[in-house]
Design an enzyme around this catalytic site. Structure first.
Site, PDB file in Angstrom:
ATOM      1  N   SER A  43       2.514  11.939   4.707  1.00 14.73           N
ATOM      2  CA  SER A  43       1.765  11.803   3.460  1.00 14.73           C
ATOM      3  C   SER A  43       0.619  10.834   3.741  1.00 14.73           C
ATOM      4  CB  SER A  43       2.673  11.283   2.348  1.00 14.73           C
ATOM      5  OG  SER A  43       3.218  10.037   2.662  1.00 14.73           O
ATOM      6  N   HIS A 155       8.439  14.658   2.597  1.00 15.21           N
ATOM      7  CA  HIS A 155       9.394  14.335   3.663  1.00 15.21           C
ATOM      8  C   HIS A 155      10.644  15.199   3.648  1.00 15.21           C
ATOM      9  CE1 HIS A 155       7.715   9.962   4.019  1.00 15.21           C
ATOM     10  NE2 HIS A 155       6.890  10.873   4.464  1.00 15.21           N
ATOM     11  N   GLN A 163       8.591  10.752  -3.387  1.00 13.75           N
ATOM     12  CA  GLN A 163       8.873  10.920  -1.965  1.00 13.75           C
ATOM     13  C   GLN A 163      10.091  10.129  -1.481  1.00 13.75           C
ATOM     14  OE1 GLN A 163       5.460  10.973   1.037  1.00 13.75           O
ATOM     15  NE2 GLN A 163       6.243   8.917   1.338  1.00 13.75           N
ATOM     16  N   GLU A 164      10.294   8.933  -2.060  1.00 10.15           N
ATOM     17  CA  GLU A 164      11.341   8.067  -1.513  1.00 10.15           C
ATOM     18  C   GLU A 164      12.094   7.326  -2.610  1.00 10.15           C
ATOM     19  OE1 GLU A 164       9.505   5.450   1.367  1.00 10.15           O
ATOM     20  OE2 GLU A 164       8.225   7.074   2.093  1.00 10.15           O
ATOM     21  N   GLU A 207      12.941  10.529   7.130  1.00  7.00           N
ATOM     22  CA  GLU A 207      13.212   9.092   7.321  1.00  7.00           C
ATOM     23  C   GLU A 207      14.702   8.781   7.296  1.00  7.00           C
ATOM     24  OE1 GLU A 207      10.638   6.866   4.697  1.00  7.00           O
ATOM     25  OE2 GLU A 207       8.864   7.517   5.818  1.00  7.00           O
ATOM     26  N   ASP A 243       9.069   5.091  -3.749  1.00  6.19           N
ATOM     27  CA  ASP A 243       7.703   5.391  -3.320  1.00  6.19           C
ATOM     28  C   ASP A 243       7.373   6.765  -3.894  1.00  6.19           C
ATOM     29  OD1 ASP A 243       5.267   5.882  -2.209  1.00  6.19           O
ATOM     30  OD2 ASP A 243       5.933   5.910  -0.114  1.00  6.19           O
ATOM     31  N   GLU A 284       5.967   2.058  -5.281  1.00  3.97           N
ATOM     32  CA  GLU A 284       4.827   2.241  -4.376  1.00  3.97           C
ATOM     33  C   GLU A 284       4.019   3.478  -4.772  1.00  3.97           C
ATOM     34  OE1 GLU A 284       6.122   2.132  -0.259  1.00  3.97           O
ATOM     35  OE2 GLU A 284       4.528   3.495   0.338  1.00  3.97           O
ATOM     36  N   ASP A 310       0.039   1.635  -0.950  1.00  7.09           N
ATOM     37  CA  ASP A 310       0.143   2.152   0.428  1.00  7.09           C
ATOM     38  C   ASP A 310      -1.104   2.999   0.679  1.00  7.09           C
ATOM     39  OD1 ASP A 310       0.716   3.456   2.797  1.00  7.09           O
ATOM     40  OD2 ASP A 310       2.326   4.689   1.990  1.00  7.09           O
ATOM     41  N   LYS A 335       0.748  -0.854   7.503  1.00  4.92           N
ATOM     42  CA  LYS A 335       1.105   0.093   8.556  1.00  4.92           C
ATOM     43  C   LYS A 335       0.093  -0.074   9.675  1.00  4.92           C
ATOM     44  CE  LYS A 335       3.071   3.722   5.580  1.00  4.92           C
ATOM     45  NZ  LYS A 335       2.715   4.894   4.729  1.00  4.92           N
ATOM     46  N   HIS A 363       7.115   1.333   8.651  1.00  3.35           N
ATOM     47  CA  HIS A 363       7.119   2.424   9.639  1.00  3.35           C
ATOM     48  C   HIS A 363       6.263   3.585   9.130  1.00  3.35           C
ATOM     49  CE1 HIS A 363      10.517   4.707   7.340  1.00  3.35           C
ATOM     50  NE2 HIS A 363       9.609   4.228   6.538  1.00  3.35           N
ATOM     51  N   ARG A 364       6.254   4.707   9.858  1.00  2.05           N
ATOM     52  CA  ARG A 364       5.713   5.972   9.372  1.00  2.05           C
ATOM     53  C   ARG A 364       6.833   7.012   9.363  1.00  2.05           C
ATOM     54  NH1 ARG A 364       0.134   5.950   8.535  1.00  2.05           N
ATOM     55  NH2 ARG A 364       0.784   7.532   7.033  1.00  2.05           N
ATOM     56  N   SER A 365       6.608   8.097   8.651  1.00  3.20           N
ATOM     57  CA  SER A 365       7.672   9.115   8.610  1.00  3.20           C
ATOM     58  C   SER A 365       7.839   9.783   9.979  1.00  3.20           C
ATOM     59  CB  SER A 365       7.388  10.144   7.529  1.00  3.20           C
ATOM     60  OG  SER A 365       6.105  10.707   7.707  1.00  3.20           O
ATOM     61  N   LYS A 385      10.030  -1.850   5.446  1.00  2.00           N
ATOM     62  CA  LYS A 385      10.382  -0.514   4.976  1.00  2.00           C
ATOM     63  C   LYS A 385      10.519   0.325   6.225  1.00  2.00           C
ATOM     64  CE  LYS A 385       8.414   2.939   2.323  1.00  2.00           C
ATOM     65  NZ  LYS A 385       7.222   3.576   1.824  1.00  2.00           N
TER      66      LYS A 385
HETATM   67  P1  PGA Z   1       4.095   8.693   5.758  1.00  2.00           P
HETATM   68  O1  PGA Z   1       5.001   8.200   4.561  1.00  2.00           O
HETATM   69  O2  PGA Z   1       4.407   7.909   6.961  1.00  2.00           O
HETATM   70  O3  PGA Z   1       4.487  10.135   5.823  1.00  2.00           O
HETATM   71  O4  PGA Z   1       2.658   8.509   5.315  1.00  2.00           O
HETATM   72  C1  PGA Z   1       5.440   6.908   4.422  1.00  2.00           C
HETATM   73  C2  PGA Z   1       4.992   6.331   3.128  1.00  2.00           C
HETATM   74  O5  PGA Z   1       4.302   6.996   2.321  1.00  2.00           O
HETATM   75  O6  PGA Z   1       5.270   5.159   2.868  1.00  2.00           O
HETATM   76 ZN    ZN Z   2       4.033   5.365   0.828  1.00  2.00          ZN
END
Ligand code: PGA
Ligand code: ZN
Length: 420
Positions: A43, A155, A163-164, A207, A243, A284, A310, A335, A363-365, A385
Site C-alpha cells: 500500500s 495485504h 488494512q490492519e 504481515e 491502520d 493510522e 504513514d 519507514k 517494517h513494510r509488508s 510496528k
Molecule cells: P505497506 O503497508 O508496507 O504495504 O505500505 C504497511 C503500512 O501501510 O503501514
Molecule cells: Zn500504513
C-alpha cells in the site's frame, strides 16, 4: 583498524512476497562487514522514494537488475575510501549522485540498502551493537509492539476495508513479557477464528496476521476483544490499534467502507464511534494521503489515541512540515525505505519528535530477515510496528528485540504505555 569503505556490492535477494529486492554488502578496510536488504510496500504512497524495477517479462517486470548495477557501477566507486562512520556524508553523496527528488534514477531500493549496510559495517568495525552505534547510551528502552494480527485491505484476500487490526500489549514490565502476552492472544485468536469462520480463516496475510473472510471492520475488532478476554487479559494489559490505509479504499471523493460509500465527514463519525466503543490507542492513515484537513479535524477531536501519518507523510520532511502547520496528526510512522536513507529517516524523526509527535518505527509488508529496524527502534526509544508474531521476516525483528533485551540485562526498560 580502518573503517574506511573498501567494498560496496549490490546483489539480489527475495522479499517475503517472493519479489526480487536489493541486498547491499559493505566491507571496511578493517574487514568489518555490513549487509542490508531493502524492504518493499504494497500500500505504497505516491510520495515515497521510488523503487526501481526493471520492467519487461523477467521476474514479471519486478527485477532489480538496474538498481543492483547502479550500486556496483555508480555508488560503489563514489563511496570507496570514505569512512563508514560518515553516515551523513555518505547519504548526501548518494542523494547527489542520484540527483532526483524521489531517488528514481539510482533507485530508492539501491540507496536505502547501501545506507543501512554502511551503518551496520561502521558498528561492526567499532565492535558495538547496532542499537548502541545508532543511539548511544540512551539506547535501553525496548519498544511497545503494535502487532498486526488481522490483515485486510491490500495485504489480504478478504473484504475488510481497513488494512490492519493490531494488538498493543502495554501491561508488562519487560518486552519479553509483553511479547508473551501478545502471542498468547494470537493463539486464542487463531482458535476463535477457526471456530467462528472455519479453518480457512487462519490463513495468514502478508504481515503474518490472520486473513479471515470477514466483511465488516467491527467483526475484526470484536474478534480481538473476545480473544484478549479469553486469553485472560483486559484493557490494562492489551489495547487495540488500526491502520485504515485509507488511500486504498478512497476514490472520487468517497471511501468504500463495509460496502458503503462514505464522505470524509461520515468516515470521521464512524471513527469517533469506533474509538468510543473500543480501547483503541492507535489509528493510522484514517483518510487518503492528500487530505491533511480531515486528519487535522480528527486529531483535534481525539484525546487518547495516536493519530498516525504513514502515507500522509511517507517519511518525507516536506509533507511532515505541511502536516505540522495544520496539526494533522499527533504521531508519524517512520519507514526507512520511504525516506531512502538513514540520515533522512533520522532527520524526519528529529523534526517530528521535536514538534511533539510520537514516532513509530515500521517494517513494510514486503520485508526480509534483515532486523535493522529492531535496533533502530531501541536507538530512538520508539514503539515498533512489525507485524504478527509469525512469518520469519516478522519474527526476525521480535527475535532481535529479545536478543537486545537480554544483552542490556538489568538496564533494559520496556516502553509499555508510555507512547502517548
Ligand atoms: P505497506 O503497508 O508496507 O504495504 O505500505 C504497511 C503500512 O501501510 O503501514
Ligand atoms: Zn500504513
Amino acid at each position: 583498524m580502518s573503517s574506511r569503505i573498501a567494498e560496496v556490492r549490490g546483489a539480489l535477494a527475495l522479499d517475503s512476497r517472493g519479489s526480487p529486492t536489493v541486498k547491499a554488502r559493505v566491507v571496511t578496510e578493517g574487514g568489518a562487514v555490513g549487509t542490508a536488504i531493502a524492504p518493499s510496500g504494497a500500500s505504497k504512497s505516491v510520495k515515497e522514494a521510488v523503487e526501481l524495477r526493471d520492467g519487461g517479462t523477467r521476474w514479471a517486470g519486478r527485477g532489480v537488475g538496474i538498481a543492483i548495477a547502479n550500486i556496483n557501477e555508480v555508488i560503489a566507486p563514489r563511496l570507496k575510501g570514505i569512512d563508514a562512520r560518515e553516515q551523513r556524508f555518505i547519504d548526501r553523496a548518494m542523494i547527489a549522485l542520484d540527483g532526483t527528488p524521489d531517488k528514481s534514477r539510482l533507485g530508492g531500493n539501491a540507496i536505502v540498502a547501501v545506507s543501512l549496510a554502511v551503518a551496520k559495517a561502521a558498528a561492526a568495525q567499532l565492535n558495538v551493537p547496532l542499537y548502541s552505534y545508532l543511539g548511544g547510551v540512551r539506547s535501553r528502552v525496548l519498544p511497545t509492539p503494535f502487532m498486526n494480527v488481522i490483515n485486510g485491505g491490500a495485504h489480504a484476500g478478504n473484504e475488510l476495508s481497513f488494512q490492519e487490526f493490531m494488538i498493543v500489549p502495554v501491561g508488562a514490565d519487560a518486552f519479553s513479557e509483553a511479547l508473551r502476552i501478545a502471542v498468547e492472544v494470537y493463539y486464542v485468536l487463531k482458535a476463535y477464528l477457526k471456530e467462528k469462520y472455519g479453518k480457512g480463516a487462519v490463513n495468514v496475510g502478508d504481515e503474518g496476521g490472520f486473513a479471515p473472510p470477514m466483511r465488516r471492520n467491527e467483526e475484526a475488532l470484536e474478534a480481538l476483544m473476545q480473544s484478549i478476554k479469553r486469553a485472560g487479559y483486559s484493557e490494562s494489559h492489551v489495547l487495540l490499534g488500526i491502520d485504515a490505509a485509507a488511500s486504498q479504499f478512497y476514490s472520487n471523493g468517497s471511501y468504500l467502507v463495509d460496502g458503503r460509500e462514505l464522505s470524509a465527514g461520515e468516515l470521521r463519525d464512524l471513527y469517533l464511534e469506533v474509538l468510543s466503543r473500543y480501547p483503541i490507542v492507535y489509528l493510522e492513515d484514517p483518510y487518503e494521503e492528500g487530505d491533511f484537513a480531515s486528519f487535522a479535524e480528527l486529531t483535534s477531536r481525539v484525546k487518547r489515541a495516536l493519530i498516525v501519518g504513514d502515507d500522509l507523510y511517507s517519511t518525507n520532511l516536506k509533507y511532515l512540515r505541511r502536516g505540522l502547520e495544520v496539526r494533522a496528526t499527533n504521531a508519524a510512522l517512520l519507514k526507512v525505505n520511504q525516506a531512502g536513507t538513514l540520515s533522512e529517516s533520522i532527520d524526519f524523526y528529529e523534526l517530528a519528535r521535536g514538534s511533539g509527535l510520537r514516532v513509530v518505527v515500521s517494517h513494510r509488508s514486503g520485508d526480509s530477515e534483515d532486523s535493522f529496524i529492531a535496533d533502530l527502534a531501541v536507538a530512538l526509544g520508539s514503539p515498533i510496528k512489525t507485524g504478527a508474531p509469525a512469518r520469519g521476516e516478522r519474527t526476525a525483528k521480535y527475535n532481535r528485540l529479545l536478543e537486545i533485551e537480554e544483552e542490556l540485562g538489568g538496564t533494559a526498560e520496556y516502553l509499555g504505555s508510555n507512547f502517548v
